[in-house]
Each structure stands twice: as C-alpha cells, then as structure tokens.
Enzyme design. Sequence first.
Site, PDB file in Angstrom:
ATOM      1  N   GLU A 129       9.347  15.322  16.960  1.00 40.24           N
ATOM      2  CA  GLU A 129       9.855  15.290  15.585  1.00 40.24           C
ATOM      3  C   GLU A 129       9.191  16.439  14.817  1.00 40.24           C
ATOM      4  OE1 GLU A 129       8.376  12.053  13.125  1.00 40.24           O
ATOM      5  OE2 GLU A 129      10.352  11.770  12.243  1.00 40.24           O
TER       6      GLU A 129
ATOM      7  N   CYS B  98      13.234  10.589   8.014  1.00 36.76           N
ATOM      8  CA  CYS B  98      13.253  10.088   9.390  1.00 36.76           C
ATOM      9  C   CYS B  98      14.633  10.252  10.020  1.00 36.76           C
ATOM     10  CB  CYS B  98      12.830   8.630   9.409  1.00 36.76           C
ATOM     11  SG  CYS B  98      13.765   7.652   8.229  1.00 36.76           S
TER      12      CYS B  98
ATOM     13  N   GLU C 175       9.509   0.816  11.180  1.00 41.09           N
ATOM     14  CA  GLU C 175      10.483   1.910  11.040  1.00 41.09           C
ATOM     15  C   GLU C 175       9.709   3.195  11.262  1.00 41.09           C
ATOM     16  OE1 GLU C 175      13.564   1.408  10.729  1.00 41.09           O
ATOM     17  OE2 GLU C 175      13.892  -0.454   9.649  1.00 41.09           O
TER      18      GLU C 175
ATOM     19  N   LYS D 270       0.850  -1.191   0.000  1.00 40.43           N
ATOM     20  CA  LYS D 270       0.000   0.000   0.000  1.00 40.43           C
ATOM     21  C   LYS D 270       0.882   1.236   0.000  1.00 40.43           C
ATOM     22  CE  LYS D 270      -1.877   2.659   2.990  1.00 40.43           C
ATOM     23  NZ  LYS D 270      -1.700   3.864   2.181  1.00 40.43           N
TER      24      LYS D 270
END
Length: 485
Positions: free
Chosen positions: A384, A281, A247, A172
Amino acid sequence: MTETLLINGQWRASSSGETFTVTNPATGAAIADVSSATIADTQAALLAAENAFPIWSEMPGRERARLMHRAMNVFRAKLDEASRLLTQEHGKPLNDSIKECRYSADVIDFYADESRRIEGTHFSGDMGPTHSFILKQPIGVVAAITPWNFPVDLLAWKLGPGLAAGCTFVVKPPSEAPLAATIFARAFHEAGLPPGVVNIITGDGPLIGGEMVTNPISRKIAFTGSTRTGIWIAEQAAKQLKAVTLELGGSAPFIVCRDADLDIAVPEALRRTFSHTGQICISVNRIFVQRERFNEFAERFADAASKLHVTADGIAEPDADMGPMISAAGLETVRQHVDDARERGAKILVGGASPTEPQYANGLFYLPTVLVDMQRDMRMMQEETFGPVAPIAAFDSLEEGIAMANDTPYGLAAYVYTQDLDTAFYAARKLRAGGIGINVNDITDIRGPFGGMKMSGIGRELGQPGLDAYMETKHVRYRYRTPNE
Ligand code: NAD
C-alpha cells in the site's frame, strides 16, 4: 486547549500534565496542544463507560435516537469550525473536510433511527412445547480507535451503530488529527447523553490504545488503521475472545476494460487516486487497462494528472484537488516506492518528485505521479503506497486483468469500468475485495456493508451488518405447559 480528555462527563487535562502538539502538515505550523492521556486516565475512561452501560443500554431506543439526533444538531452548528480545523490538521482542501463532516452527521442520524428498529425474531420449537425468542443486545463497552485520514467519518461509522445498539464508548482519535474528531465526539456530551456514554482520550497510540484493547472492561474493539496495528489488536483481543471489527489497509485495483467509456473512467480514476493525496484505504493503488485502450487511457490520465492543483492552503483554496501528505514517514514511503519502481525500469509520465515552488517549502508535498512499464515485483504493485501515485499496467484477457488485480495481500475495494453487463458481473464475482465499484469510484453508501477480505480486515461497518457488529444474539427458549399437564 489542554483539557481535551472527556472522562465521565468531565473535561480534564492528562493526569501527568503532559501534552502533545498538533501541526499543520502543509506549513509545519503548530495548531494546538492537546492532552496526552496516561494509562490511569484510560482506565478511568473505561470505568466510566462501564458504569454508564446499564443506563444507556436500558434507555428506550426512541430516547437514544432523540439524543443522537440532538447531538448532530449540536455538531452541525459547529460544522464550519470543525471543517476548518480538519483542513488545518490534515491538509485536505476545505470542501473535502465539509463533505466529511456532513456525511459523518448523516451516518449518526441514520443509525439513530435504526435504534428504534432493533428487533429479534421468534419461532416455535420443533421438539416439544417450546417457543424461542432471539434477542439482540448491546455487546458492552467499545474501544474505538481511528486513523487520521478520515478522523471524523470513521468515528461516526463506529459511534453511530454502537450507540444505537446501546453500547458505551471510549474513543481515541488519532494523534496527527484529533481536533475535528474531538468536536464531533463532544457533541454527544453537549447534547445531554449521560456522563460516561462517550469518553474521549487522546495520546500515544500504543500506550493508551494498547490499554483500551487489553483492559478486560472493553468487550469490543472497533479499529480502523494499518494492517500491522490491526494484527496486533487481533492477537490481544483473541486472548480475551473480544469482538473485533478491523478495517485495515488496501491496494485497490482500477480495471479499465476495452469497452469502457473513458470520458467517465479517466476522471473517476483520477479522483479516486489523488483525492486526499491518495491517503484513503479505498484509493486506487494500481490501474490495469486492457491493451487496446492502454495508450489512450495513459495519455489522457497523465495529461489530466499534470493539471491537478496541489494546495498549500486548503482553506483559501477549498476546491483544490489535493493537499500535503500527513506525515514525513508517509512522504518517505511514497519516495521509496517511486524510486524503487524507477530503478526497476518504470517510466514516469508525470510527477515523481516534490513540488519546488516556495509555497510548498515547509510542507510534506509530493506531486501527482503517473508511471507505466510496471513489473509485478515493484513495491507499489505489492504494498500500500498510500500516496498520490498511479502505476498503470496493461492486460490482455479479462481473466488476466482480474488475476493481476487480485495479486495483492489486500482485498478492500476494486473498481471495474465496462459497458458490458456480463463482464461486470463476472468481475464482481471474481475480484477478491469486500467492495466492488462498477462504473463508480466509491463503494461507500451508508446502507451498504463496508470492509475487507484477506489482509484488509475482519467484519463490516455501515448498513445492517454495521449495527449487528455491536450486538450479541441471545436465544431465549421457553417451555410452556399444555392444559393437560
Ligand atoms: P495506525 O495503525 O498507525 O494508527 C491507527 C490508530 O491506531 C491511531 O489512532 C493510532 O494512534 C492507533 N494505534 C497505534 N498503535 C496502536 C496500538 N498498539 N494499539 C492500539 N492503537 C494503536 O494507522 P494510520 O497510519 O494512522 O492509518 C493509515 C492506515 O489506515 C492505512 O493502512 C489505511 O489503509 C488504513 N485505513 C483503513 C480504512 C478502512 O476502512 N479499511 C480506512 C482508513 C484508513
């Protein structure tokens, strides 16, 4: 382009007929309509992958390798088209898109060769006349769910080892940027992999991603994305004890020691903070500089940041430094983090706003931003930010710098710039992150494991661990008869 679902080797529209529109974040212009899969479409894709599993998993590794290499030949012929679409749907400058697509093909080639080298071990039992074989076998059907920031690459990190191991897939791609990833995944179909080995569905994340995760057919969830979604997936997977590789988010520190070579550290920090508009990331989220070099570093870094070129047309300006943010929500988070820091006393050296020139008017832009006078409790020091923002703080001792770097719920990447070997090894041992870059601003290498500690995830991709993550380990114990029995 609405027949974007690949299910059992057939291109299909959604069974509901619904579509969604992919837009260019630099201009707001519509690029394409793609199918919005339903739960029934998702179940059909999972069933196709289940039916294809015996065929693909029992195919000799040599043959799997041949088909995977062929798929990348197909993809490389479309690399130009895929890269341009990637720039349109994501906003990243074309050279970054080309690099991503090339690297993705390399990852598949690397693991295609590995599929010929999958081997177990064996040993003689030490409690009587037995011999043991350790077999490595594919886990089964994999649900692969990926984010928009590296939609091609992060799919390659899953398809490469998983297909090499003998697993079959429902993938996906992200709704924000599904186009280049679909070209990549369809290359496997066009190269002649059996129907159902790679199925592609697009659509609503929680709806179809949720079905991929909870349906008993999938035996492994390979997910890259936010920590919030990753936790939900881990909770669901636990109910059926499915394997997961997660992850997730990061908040990478960049430590500049007093003996660092700033001719290297400044441009490397700059690139790792602002490329992809800070939406990686392993992007640098926080910079810590030893006090003796703080002013020199901050001045040089801010000066270089002020000269970065932000492009509103990543195809016309392929070597620009950065483009727009991918989403209005992401842009709003950046604004909130900068406003929060400003209100709590941070000083903005560069940026701190969206650009005002007319070419940026319809896009989701924010200027490269550099801040000093940071406090520990500012949001960007804890969360973040995922945008083009560099807070710089000073530290005195190395221990203090490492403690500040570790002061985050995340643990994906950390960077240390020093010319002293003892400092480098000490920092590498003490930093709580799955990847440490010493005088290098990228921890990614196909041969090395990539992944996070703490809230950055579970498991590793790439390298040998990335392949092991798609295999079960089976112990076969055999008792043999001796001549006297
Ligand atoms: P996200 O979690 O919102 O979405 C990621 C993917 O999950 C998308 O395909 C989305 O449609 C799907 N999804 C959403 N809800 C779901 C659900 N309930 N069930 C199943 N699938 C669902 O993340 P994002 O905003 O697209 O990506 C940004 C995040 O990804 C950042 O936090 C970033 O740090 C992280 N990231 C991590 C790595 C890494 O390797 N650790 C790499 C790139 C990005």
